[in-house]
Design a protein around this motif. Structure first.
Motif, PDB file in Angstrom:
ATOM      1  N   GLY A 255       0.789  -1.231   0.000  1.00  8.49           N
ATOM      2  CA  GLY A 255       0.000   0.000   0.000  1.00  8.49           C
ATOM      3  C   GLY A 255       0.819   1.278   0.000  1.00  8.49           C
ATOM      4  O   GLY A 255       0.274   2.372   0.119  1.00  8.49           O
ATOM      5  N   ASP A 256       2.134   1.153  -0.165  1.00  7.21           N
ATOM      6  CA  ASP A 256       2.980   2.353  -0.154  1.00  7.21           C
ATOM      7  C   ASP A 256       2.750   3.244  -1.374  1.00  7.21           C
ATOM      8  O   ASP A 256       3.025   4.437  -1.337  1.00  7.21           O
ATOM      9  CB  ASP A 256       4.473   1.962  -0.150  1.00  7.21           C
ATOM     10  CG  ASP A 256       4.932   1.512   1.219  1.00  7.21           C
ATOM     11  OD1 ASP A 256       4.160   1.636   2.187  1.00  7.21           O
ATOM     12  OD2 ASP A 256       6.073   1.012   1.311  1.00  7.21           O
ATOM     13  N   MET A 257       2.289   2.646  -2.473  1.00  6.60           N
ATOM     14  CA  MET A 257       2.172   3.429  -3.704  1.00  6.60           C
ATOM     15  C   MET A 257       0.821   4.127  -3.827  1.00  6.60           C
ATOM     16  O   MET A 257       0.753   5.301  -4.170  1.00  6.60           O
ATOM     17  CB  MET A 257       2.425   2.530  -4.927  1.00  6.60           C
ATOM     18  CG  MET A 257       2.488   3.293  -6.241  1.00  6.60           C
ATOM     19  SD  MET A 257       3.112   2.284  -7.603  1.00  6.60           S
ATOM     20  CE  MET A 257       1.582   1.660  -8.286  1.00  6.60           C
ATOM     21  N   LEU A 258      -0.235   3.392  -3.564  1.00  7.17           N
ATOM     22  CA  LEU A 258      -1.568   3.935  -3.865  1.00  7.17           C
ATOM     23  C   LEU A 258      -2.423   4.148  -2.628  1.00  7.17           C
ATOM     24  O   LEU A 258      -3.589   4.542  -2.735  1.00  7.17           O
ATOM     25  CB  LEU A 258      -2.284   3.008  -4.861  1.00  7.17           C
ATOM     26  CG  LEU A 258      -1.578   2.910  -6.215  1.00  7.17           C
ATOM     27  CD1 LEU A 258      -2.198   1.837  -7.090  1.00  7.17           C
ATOM     28  CD2 LEU A 258      -1.601   4.264  -6.943  1.00  7.17           C
ATOM     29  N   GLY A 259      -1.848   3.903  -1.471  1.00  9.90           N
ATOM     30  CA  GLY A 259      -2.566   4.172  -0.224  1.00  9.90           C
ATOM     31  C   GLY A 259      -2.981   2.904   0.488  1.00  9.90           C
ATOM     32  O   GLY A 259      -3.176   1.855  -0.136  1.00  9.90           O
ATOM     33  N   LYS A 260      -3.119   3.025   1.794  1.00  9.29           N
ATOM     34  CA  LYS A 260      -3.367   1.870   2.661  1.00  9.29           C
ATOM     35  C   LYS A 260      -4.819   1.387   2.590  1.00  9.29           C
ATOM     36  O   LYS A 260      -5.212   0.466   3.299  1.00  9.29           O
ATOM     37  CB  LYS A 260      -2.997   2.215   4.108  1.00  9.29           C
ATOM     38  CG  LYS A 260      -1.527   2.584   4.296  1.00  9.29           C
ATOM     39  CD  LYS A 260      -0.611   1.364   4.195  1.00  9.29           C
ATOM     40  CE  LYS A 260       0.852   1.760   4.385  1.00  9.29           C
ATOM     41  NZ  LYS A 260       1.792   0.668   4.090  1.00  9.29           N
ATOM     42  N   ASP A 261      -5.614   2.060   1.741  1.00  9.06           N
ATOM     43  CA  ASP A 261      -7.019   1.647   1.590  1.00  9.06           C
ATOM     44  C   ASP A 261      -7.306   1.193   0.158  1.00  9.06           C
ATOM     45  O   ASP A 261      -8.465   1.033  -0.222  1.00  9.06           O
ATOM     46  CB  ASP A 261      -7.947   2.825   1.941  1.00  9.06           C
ATOM     47  CG  ASP A 261      -7.694   4.020   1.028  1.00  9.06           C
ATOM     48  OD1 ASP A 261      -6.647   4.062   0.329  1.00  9.06           O
ATOM     49  OD2 ASP A 261      -8.544   4.930   1.007  1.00  9.06           O
ATOM     50  N   GLN A 262      -6.246   1.011  -0.644  1.00 10.14           N
ATOM     51  CA  GLN A 262      -6.462   0.703  -2.069  1.00 10.14           C
ATOM     52  C   GLN A 262      -5.960  -0.704  -2.409  1.00 10.14           C
ATOM     53  O   GLN A 262      -4.756  -0.915  -2.569  1.00 10.14           O
ATOM     54  CB  GLN A 262      -5.740   1.741  -2.937  1.00 10.14           C
ATOM     55  CG  GLN A 262      -5.854   1.479  -4.431  1.00 10.14           C
ATOM     56  CD  GLN A 262      -7.283   1.470  -4.924  1.00 10.14           C
ATOM     57  OE1 GLN A 262      -7.956   2.489  -4.915  1.00 10.14           O
ATOM     58  NE2 GLN A 262      -7.773   0.298  -5.325  1.00 10.14           N
ATOM     59  N   PRO A 263      -6.869  -1.685  -2.538  1.00 20.44           N
ATOM     60  CA  PRO A 263      -6.447  -3.029  -2.953  1.00 20.44           C
ATOM     61  C   PRO A 263      -5.863  -3.009  -4.365  1.00 20.44           C
ATOM     62  O   PRO A 263      -6.258  -2.195  -5.198  1.00 20.44           O
ATOM     63  CB  PRO A 263      -7.746  -3.850  -2.914  1.00 20.44           C
ATOM     64  CG  PRO A 263      -8.720  -3.049  -2.138  1.00 20.44           C
ATOM     65  CD  PRO A 263      -8.329  -1.615  -2.305  1.00 20.44           C
ATOM     66  N   VAL A 264      -4.927  -3.915  -4.605  1.00 18.81           N
ATOM     67  CA  VAL A 264      -4.270  -3.978  -5.919  1.00 18.81           C
ATOM     68  C   VAL A 264      -4.255  -5.408  -6.452  1.00 18.81           C
ATOM     69  O   VAL A 264      -4.169  -6.375  -5.693  1.00 18.81           O
ATOM     70  CB  VAL A 264      -2.816  -3.446  -5.868  1.00 18.81           C
ATOM     71  CG1 VAL A 264      -2.795  -1.958  -5.548  1.00 18.81           C
ATOM     72  CG2 VAL A 264      -1.965  -4.221  -4.870  1.00 18.81           C
ATOM     73  N   ILE A 265      -4.311  -5.506  -7.778  1.00 24.53           N
ATOM     74  CA  ILE A 265      -4.050  -6.760  -8.484  1.00 24.53           C
ATOM     75  C   ILE A 265      -2.731  -6.565  -9.222  1.00 24.53           C
ATOM     76  O   ILE A 265      -2.609  -5.638 -10.030  1.00 24.53           O
ATOM     77  CB  ILE A 265      -5.178  -7.077  -9.491  1.00 24.53           C
ATOM     78  CG1 ILE A 265      -6.514  -7.248  -8.749  1.00 24.53           C
ATOM     79  CG2 ILE A 265      -4.835  -8.322 -10.322  1.00 24.53           C
ATOM     80  CD1 ILE A 265      -7.720  -7.314  -9.668  1.00 24.53           C
ATOM     81  N   LEU A 266      -1.743  -7.370  -8.924  1.00 24.06           N
ATOM     82  CA  LEU A 266      -0.452  -7.265  -9.612  1.00 24.06           C
ATOM     83  C   LEU A 266      -0.488  -8.100 -10.881  1.00 24.06           C
ATOM     84  O   LEU A 266      -0.899  -9.271 -10.855  1.00 24.06           O
ATOM     85  CB  LEU A 266       0.681  -7.756  -8.700  1.00 24.06           C
ATOM     86  CG  LEU A 266       1.066  -6.833  -7.552  1.00 24.06           C
ATOM     87  CD1 LEU A 266       2.108  -7.518  -6.661  1.00 24.06           C
ATOM     88  CD2 LEU A 266       1.602  -5.494  -8.061  1.00 24.06           C
TER      89      LEU A 266
END
Ligand code: NAX
Length: 327
Positions: free
Chosen positions: A27-38
């Motif tokens: 979550g360092d890039m898009l925020g601690k509340d933003q889930p990501v799919i790599l």
């Protein structure tokens, strides 16, 4: 809770990838509340090593990591990507001429630009890290005619961060006291780390350091830091490069702090006399997912010379890739 966004990373099994992926997933890039799919791209022989990295990513049990896709096909890795970090590139080997290097990288960034054009989100934000980063970004951009050229950027943030830390050390101040440094131009030894507008604790930086140190020590130290890291570590900058990529994307997506700017390699609109279309390091402010060049700064004769020299190098690289039919 927010819907996951798709983050594509190329060269994912490499050195920078090994640091970058964990920071994105935490979550360092898009925020601690933003889930990501790599969505991870590698060349076929590196897919096995990539599986090992994927195992470690899973073993971190990051709450924000919604899914991981791996592929050796850019059409798969870039599908619906909201962010694309193009890290994998062809390194310069001993005895390689600039033309050979640009041609080898054209073989990577042309098809990747085409794939982004075909399958990525129409709002994809692209950061090129792989060297020669500015010209690789130009190649990808020119092969993605359906996307806005402004969606393609190159990384000069590592140079920017190096410039901050060198000035902090010299003035004995914390890095947080330093504002408004600019890296103009190419991510190469012709870059111009400019302190004309920089402040340290609110005071003009150039009132605090000797002109001789600035021109004779500071500028070359920042510009040649990459080589110094290789000399000391026996390998090129990796964790610091990954950290800079995180900073670049975070500021672009989430905005720069009020009253401050950062440096990004972006398509020139002709500002400050930089030839239009070159992917060139500029001072920018970001908000609402967009960046804007900071306008109205005075350019001294010294700065003009430095800015023109690094532009000239980018013109030569562009002419070379034109000759090769890559743009
Ligand atoms: P590595 O060689 O460790 O990793 C690169 C990875 O890219 C490898 O795993 C390779 O298999 C993969 N790759 C190669 N071609 C590919 C393709 N067509 N599609 C997908 N993956 C591909 O290099 P690393 O240390 O991670 O550095 C990566 C790039 O960043 C290099 O080009 C390097 O020069 C550049 N850098 C740029 C910096 C900048 O400030 N803009 C600073 C750091 C770094 O030097």
């Amino acid at each position: 809770t927010k819907q996951p966004v798709r983050v594509a990373v190329t060269g994912a099994a490499g050195q920078i990838g090994y640091s970058l992926l964990f920071r994105i997933a935490s979550g360092d890039m898009l925020g601690k509340d933003q889930p990501v799919i790599l969505q991870l791209l590698e060349i076929t022989p590196a897919l096995k090593a990539l599986q090992g990295v994927v195992m470690e990513l899973r073993d971190c049990a990051f709450p924000l990591l919604a899914d991981i896709v791996t592929s050796d096909d850019p059409m798969v890795a870039f599908k619906d990507a909201d962010y694309a970090l193009l890290v994998g590139a062809m390194p310069r080997k001993a005895g390689m001429e600039r033309g050979d290097l640009l041609s080898a990288n054209g073989g990577i960034f042309k098809p990747q630009g085409e794939a982004l054009n075909a399958v990525a989100s129409r709002d994809v934000k692209v950061l090129v890290v792989g060297n020669p980063a500015n010209t690789n970004a130009l190649i990808a951009q020119q092969n993605a005619p359906d996307l806005d050229p402004k969606q393609f950027t190159a990384m000069v943030r590592l140079d920017h961060n190096r410039a901050i830390s060198q000035l902090a050390e010299q003035t004995g101040q914390p890095v947080s006291a330093i504002k408004n440094i600019t890296i103009w131009g190419n991510h190469s030894s012709t870059q111009y780390p400019d302190l004309s507008e920089a402040t340290v604790g609110g005071q003009p930086a150039l009132d605090l350091v000797e002109r001789e140190w600035y021109e004779g020590t500071y500028i070359p130290t920042v510009a040649k830091r990459g080589a110094a890291i290789i000399e000391a570590r026996g390998a090129s900058s990796a964790a610091s490069a990954a950290s800079a990529a995180i900073d670049h994307m975070r500021d672009w997506a989430l905005g720069t702090p009020e009253g401050e700017w950062v440096s990004m390699g972006i398509p020139s609109d002709g500002s400050y006399g930089v030839p239009e279309g070159l992917i060139y390091g500029f001072p920018v402010r970001c908000s609402g997912g967009k960046y804007e060049i900071v306008q109205g700064l005075d350019v001294s004769e010294f700065s003009r010379g430095k800015m023109d020299a690094t532009a000239q190098e980018l013109i030569e690289e562009r002419d070379e890739v034109r000759k090769l039919g890559l743009v």
